[in-house]
Design a protein around this motif. Structure first.
Motif, PDB file in Angstrom:
ATOM      1  N   ALA A  78      -0.171  -9.707   7.902  1.00 33.99           N
ATOM      2  CA  ALA A  78      -1.002  -8.776   7.120  1.00 33.99           C
ATOM      3  C   ALA A  78      -2.116  -8.192   7.990  1.00 33.99           C
ATOM      4  N   ALA A  79      -2.748  -9.032   8.806  1.00 36.18           N
ATOM      5  CA  ALA A  79      -3.845  -8.563   9.675  1.00 36.18           C
ATOM      6  C   ALA A  79      -3.326  -7.513  10.658  1.00 36.18           C
ATOM      7  N   GLU A 118       7.864  -8.046  -1.632  1.00 36.64           N
ATOM      8  CA  GLU A 118       6.524  -7.723  -2.164  1.00 36.64           C
ATOM      9  C   GLU A 118       5.645  -7.111  -1.079  1.00 36.64           C
ATOM     10  N   LEU A 119       5.837  -7.571   0.142  1.00 37.43           N
ATOM     11  CA  LEU A 119       5.068  -7.046   1.276  1.00 37.43           C
ATOM     12  C   LEU A 119       5.389  -5.559   1.490  1.00 37.43           C
ATOM     13  N   CYS A 120       6.666  -5.198   1.324  1.00 31.97           N
ATOM     14  CA  CYS A 120       7.080  -3.798   1.512  1.00 31.97           C
ATOM     15  C   CYS A 120       6.747  -2.937   0.301  1.00 31.97           C
ATOM     16  N   HIS A 196      -1.324  -0.655   1.860  1.00 31.48           N
ATOM     17  CA  HIS A 196      -2.036   0.098   0.827  1.00 31.48           C
ATOM     18  C   HIS A 196      -3.035  -0.810   0.096  1.00 31.48           C
ATOM     19  N   GLU A 197      -2.588  -2.008  -0.243  1.00 32.97           N
ATOM     20  CA  GLU A 197      -3.439  -2.941  -1.001  1.00 32.97           C
ATOM     21  C   GLU A 197      -4.650  -3.396  -0.176  1.00 32.97           C
ATOM     22  N   LEU A 198      -4.403  -3.739   1.095  1.00 33.09           N
ATOM     23  CA  LEU A 198      -5.485  -4.281   1.934  1.00 33.09           C
ATOM     24  C   LEU A 198      -6.450  -3.200   2.406  1.00 33.09           C
ATOM     25  N   VAL A 199      -5.927  -2.044   2.791  1.00 30.91           N
ATOM     26  CA  VAL A 199      -6.773  -1.007   3.401  1.00 30.91           C
ATOM     27  C   VAL A 199      -7.293  -0.018   2.366  1.00 30.91           C
ATOM     28  N   ASP A 204      -8.328  -8.517  -1.243  1.00 23.82           N
ATOM     29  CA  ASP A 204      -8.139  -9.578  -0.251  1.00 23.82           C
ATOM     30  C   ASP A 204      -6.681 -10.029  -0.350  1.00 23.82           C
ATOM     31  N   LEU A 205      -6.221 -10.769   0.650  1.00 28.13           N
ATOM     32  CA  LEU A 205      -4.803 -11.092   0.773  1.00 28.13           C
ATOM     33  C   LEU A 205      -4.245 -11.817  -0.452  1.00 28.13           C
ATOM     34  N   ALA A 206      -5.044 -12.714  -1.022  1.00 31.60           N
ATOM     35  CA  ALA A 206      -4.594 -13.498  -2.185  1.00 31.60           C
ATOM     36  C   ALA A 206      -4.275 -12.610  -3.385  1.00 31.60           C
ATOM     37  N   HIS A 207      -4.905 -11.426  -3.441  1.00 32.10           N
ATOM     38  CA  HIS A 207      -4.706 -10.527  -4.580  1.00 32.10           C
ATOM     39  C   HIS A 207      -3.715  -9.394  -4.295  1.00 32.10           C
TER      40      HIS A 207
END
Length: 236
Positions: A78-79, A118-120, A196-199, A204-207
């Motif tokens: 993710a980072a 889910e990551l994609c 999209h979610e992180l940036v 945060d990653l957990a969400h």
């Protein structure tokens, strides 16, 4: 960074990610030979030319790593993905490696693929290729039967194939790897759900969807483990 074409290669530990990348790019990334994982962090291939584009492949550690937790692995991937996205680099596509030589797709493989999905996110599945490899290790008829089951069973790859992902075979040659990559290098670049979610959404990653899926899988594992312990105590 935004001038080149980036493709990420993912999959379980030992699924042949680094071997595929070396084959396609002429790189010499270390390849695991035994049971220990070899890729402990995100790495990139040396850039190479394909269809007039400069391509770089991203090698990611697999979930079910022998030295790091799945949470650690997801954080690391993710980072890297959010960092490249913030610097203006989008992925042309993502390859998910799967060994056709596996007798079955067990619980760990299914969990890995759910996290990957889910990551994609569903919107980028047209930029995803599921690559089956290690065809030389199986009888062709058995391999074909497994391939059919993987592509037609709802528990495996059918849902993503129906939403635009492709499934292709890698035969261990550079020509075969380049045939697969040609489908991605000319694609419209995609933003993965986790980017999209992180940036963009500053979660945060957990969400994120992938973080939530991993938490759910770990909880499921914990419940199963507790049940097995109870059974063991009763039998003793």
């Amino acid at each position: 960074m935004s001038d080149g074409t980036l493709c990420s290669v993912m999959g379980a530990t030992g699924s042949g990610k680094s071997t595929f990348i070396n084959c396609a790019s002429g790189s010499e990334l270390p390849v695991g030979k035994g049971l220990e994982s070899c890729t402990v962090d995100v790495r990139t291939s040396k850039p190479f030319l394909l269809n007039g584009r400069i391509v770089t492949l991203i090698d990611t550690p697999g979930f079910d790593d022998t030295t790091r937790s799945d949470t650690d692995i997801l954080s690391s991937i993710a980072a890297y993905l959010s960092n490249t996205y913030e610097h203006g680099a989008k992925l042309a596509g993502v390859i998910y490696m799967h060994r056709i030589s596996d007798f079955r797709m067990g619980g760990t493989s299914k969990r890995n693929f759910r996290i990957f999905r889910e990551l994609c996110g569903d919107n980028t599945l047209k930029n995803v290729i599921i690559v089956t490899n290690m065809w030389g290790n199986v009888d062709p008829k058995i391999g074909e039967a497994r391939e059919k089951e993987l592509s037609t069973n709802d528990k495996f790859f059918k849902p993503v194939l129906e939403k635009g992902a492709r499934m292709m075979r890698h035969h261990g040659t550079q020509a075969s790897a380049h045939t697969i990559l040609r489908y991605l290098v000319n694609s419209q670049a995609a933003t993965l759900a986790i980017q999209h979610e992180l940036v963009n959404e500053r979660r945060d990653l957990a969400h994120t969807a992938a973080g939530a899926e991993l938490a759910r899988a770990l909880k499921e594992q914990e419940v199963r483990h507790d049940e097995e312990l109870k059974k063991l105590r009763v039998e003793m």
